[in-house]
Design an enzyme around this catalytic site. Structure first.
Site, PDB file in Angstrom:
ATOM      1  N   ASN A 159     -16.097  57.540   3.295  1.00 56.27           N
ATOM      2  CA  ASN A 159     -16.504  57.780   1.967  1.00 56.27           C
ATOM      3  C   ASN A 159     -16.896  56.561   1.195  1.00 56.27           C
ATOM      4  OD1 ASN A 159     -15.816  60.431   2.491  1.00 56.27           O
ATOM      5  ND2 ASN A 159     -13.959  60.479   0.966  1.00 56.27           N
ATOM      6  N   HIS A 202     -58.467  59.361 -26.997  1.00 53.59           N
ATOM      7  CA  HIS A 202     -58.762  60.727 -26.876  1.00 53.59           C
ATOM      8  C   HIS A 202     -59.983  61.094 -25.974  1.00 53.59           C
ATOM      9  CE1 HIS A 202     -56.620  61.360 -30.755  1.00 53.59           C
ATOM     10  NE2 HIS A 202     -57.355  60.165 -31.076  1.00 53.59           N
ATOM     11  N   SER A 237     -66.471  66.478   2.291  1.00 48.69           N
ATOM     12  CA  SER A 237     -66.177  67.833   2.446  1.00 48.69           C
ATOM     13  C   SER A 237     -66.620  68.482   3.543  1.00 48.69           C
ATOM     14  CB  SER A 237     -66.867  68.421   0.946  1.00 48.69           C
ATOM     15  OG  SER A 237     -67.294  69.991   1.259  1.00 48.69           O
ATOM     16  N   LYS A 247     -70.714  65.287  -0.569  1.00 43.67           N
ATOM     17  CA  LYS A 247     -69.560  64.862  -1.247  1.00 43.67           C
ATOM     18  C   LYS A 247     -68.824  63.631  -0.741  1.00 43.67           C
ATOM     19  CE  LYS A 247     -67.600  66.899  -4.316  1.00 43.67           C
ATOM     20  NZ  LYS A 247     -66.866  67.965  -4.277  1.00 43.67           N
ATOM     21  N   ASN A 286     -65.160  62.200  -1.828  1.00 40.68           N
ATOM     22  CA  ASN A 286     -64.152  62.385  -2.750  1.00 40.68           C
ATOM     23  C   ASN A 286     -63.003  61.068  -2.853  1.00 40.68           C
ATOM     24  OD1 ASN A 286     -65.417  64.906  -3.301  1.00 40.68           O
ATOM     25  ND2 ASN A 286     -64.141  65.976  -1.517  1.00 40.68           N
ATOM     26  N   GLU A 310     -56.099  60.857  -5.396  1.00 37.04           N
ATOM     27  CA  GLU A 310     -55.807  62.344  -5.905  1.00 37.04           C
ATOM     28  C   GLU A 310     -54.476  62.666  -5.195  1.00 37.04           C
ATOM     29  OE1 GLU A 310     -60.040  64.278  -6.424  1.00 37.04           O
ATOM     30  OE2 GLU A 310     -58.752  64.807  -4.670  1.00 37.04           O
ATOM     31  N   TYR A 342     -14.919  62.018  -3.889  1.00 35.14           N
ATOM     32  CA  TYR A 342     -15.983  62.523  -2.759  1.00 35.14           C
ATOM     33  C   TYR A 342     -16.088  63.811  -2.574  1.00 35.14           C
ATOM     34  CZ  TYR A 342     -18.945  62.822   1.043  1.00 35.14           C
ATOM     35  OH  TYR A 342     -19.948  63.127   1.820  1.00 35.14           O
TER      36      TYR A 342
END
Ligand code: ARG
Length: 470
Positions: free
Chosen positions: A117, A163, A284, A290, A292, A297, A324
């Site tokens: 422990n 914004h 892609s 494409k 990417n 991401e 524990y």
């Protein structure tokens, strides 16, 4: 290699008449993942046995034999020669069994005055301390590449947004320094958390302490801990330090995720502000055109798992009485996952940022579009004696007029502007340009090119004065 058979004799087998069910062995084992802690387990064991020799619970000769045995085991583990056994449950019992096998019965003295422990709590703190120091260096590396990029864009003008709408012109270097400020706070949070990680639980034994005349300060000194934990029950059951680290990691991932969001946005065809190196993007399988931004991401996506790791630990601890409980074994995979994820994401960004190319023309054109010097015009009117609220109103009307004429503010003629206020004279055009607007924000924390350069110098100095190892 991890072996699965239930023939190994368990160190706790004395009280049992029946062998452990094979399912139970598989269900309770942690060695398949806690073997990651092996080096720290051995370092902790070596300090423990040195202390036992110092207080004469074991002899110097016994201590030497045990340390030599542990060193040999560490070498085996590091060269992948060590045979891990699921039947021996966890990293601690695997190493102890190997020690006894290697040096004989004297190896059985290692576990004197100690429990798994306080051992696991010690291992985890040693491991996390090292990983946190590594993460700190990785953040430094990312800050360095951001500073380099910021330095070459102290005059590059882009639209600053609120914004997601064009608000005021800013310099790209200034924007990147906002990221640096976020990362610097992440480092400061980790440093603060480290104070509570770097405390020694060993000596708490199972939960109540031990009857041997142990010297905990000596163990703390050997292991580089700043202090010893003051309550034995707390020492074995506390996982606050894991939760705190995961909270720091979550905030850091939230930052990296926000960077991701901005990179993805800047790279859209509509903006075309930046491009990322081909080596750092993917394509892609169906759309040939494409390219990417998968790395940002994925970083944004991986943020979710680190938050999950934090939630797992908070939930793991909330129902546990002292001291524990085996629940605690479930702390490790979340912690390991968060550490692996954070480190990989920092490395990803440190590699990705230098591949970024910046389309200054697109940034400038976007900044020129959104009436972003309207605040500057209002400030100009204030200097001419108008109260700010009235100036705001006048400029609002001018913007409305400019929209109807399909003109930028700087394209309006002086007579057109003067229809709205006689306080306006020919010098107004100096404040209506993007360059004039950014140059005017020339104070600490402002976006002016001179301030960006100053801020970079200040951050570099700060970083140079920090110790390599905390
Ligand atoms: N593998 C255990 C863990 O990770 C080590 C401590 C086990 N202690 C016990 N009393 N069963 O927490």
């Amino acid at each position: 290699m991890t072996d699965s058979n239930n023939t190994e004799k368990k160190p706790w087998a004395g009280r049992f008449n029946q062998p452990t069910d094979v399912f139970v062995e598989a269900f309770t084992q942690s060695v398949s993942y806690d073997k990651r802690l092996a080096d720290y387990d051995i370092i902790g064991s070596s300090a423990h046995i040195r202390m036992l020799a110092k207080v004469e619970v074991v002899t110097k000769a016994e201590c030497e034999m045990i340390i030599q045995g542990l060193d040999a085991i560490m070498a085996d583990i590091q060269s992948d020669q060590f045979k891990w056994s699921i039947a021996l449950e966890d990293v601690h019992m695997n190493i102890e069994a190997a020690l006894v096998q290697r040096i004989g019965d004297v190896g059985k003295k290692l576990h004197t005055g100690r429990s798994r422990n306080d051992q696991i709590a010690t291992d985890l703190r040693l491991y996390l301390r090292a990983e946190m120091d590594d993460i700190r260096l990785k953040i430094n590396a990312l800050i360095q590449v951001l500073l380099t990029l910021a330095a070459s864009h102290n005059e590059t003008i882009m639209p600053g947004l609120t914004h997601l709408q064009a608000a005021q012109p800013i310099t790209f270097g200034h924007h990147l320094l906002a990221w640096v400020a976020m990362l610097q706070r992440d480092q400061a949070r980790l440093q603060d958390c480290r104070v509570r990680v770097n405390v020694l639980p060993l000596g708490a034994a199972a939960l109540a302490g031990t009857s041997y005349p142990i010297d905990r300060d000596y163990v703390a000194e050997l292991l580089g801990f700043d202090a010893v934990m003051q309550n034995s029950l707390d020492a074995v059951s506390d996982r606050d330090f894991v939760i705190e680290f995961l909270a720091c990691a979550s905030v850091m991932m939230m930052h990296l995720s926000r960077f991701s969001e901005e990179l993805i946005f800047w790279m859209t065809q509509a903006n075309g502000f930046i491009d990322l190196g081909d080596q750092w993007c993917t394509g892609s399988s169906i759309m040939p055109q494409k390219k990417n931004p998968d790395i940002p991401e994925l970083v944004r996506g991986k943020t979710a798992r680190v938050y999950g790791d934090l939630m797992a630990l908070l939930t793991l601890m909330k129902g546990q009485s002292l001291a524990y409980n085996r629940d605690n074994q479930e702390d490790k995979e979340s912690l390991f996952d968060a550490i692996d994820t954070v480190k990989a994401c920092l490395v990803a960004y440190t590699g990705l940022v230098p591949t970024m190319t910046v389309n200054k023309t697109a940034m400038y054109a976007a900044a020129a579009k959104g009436f972003v010097t309207a605040t500057d015009l209002a400030d100009y009117l204030v200097v001419q004696g108008l109260p700010f609220r009235d100036a705001h109103e006048v400029v609002g009307k001018i913007v409305h007029y400019a929209i109807s004429q399909d003109k930028a503010l700087s394209e309006l003629t002086l007579p057109e502007l003067q229809q709205f206020s006689t306080a306006i004279s020919a010098d107004v055009f100096a404040v209506l340009t993007l360059e004039g607007s950014i140059a005017a924000r020339d104070h600490a924390g402002g976006t002016a090119p001179r301030q960006v350069t100053k801020a970079i110098e200040r951050i570099k100095k700060q970083m140079a004065s920090e110790p390599e190892q905390p």
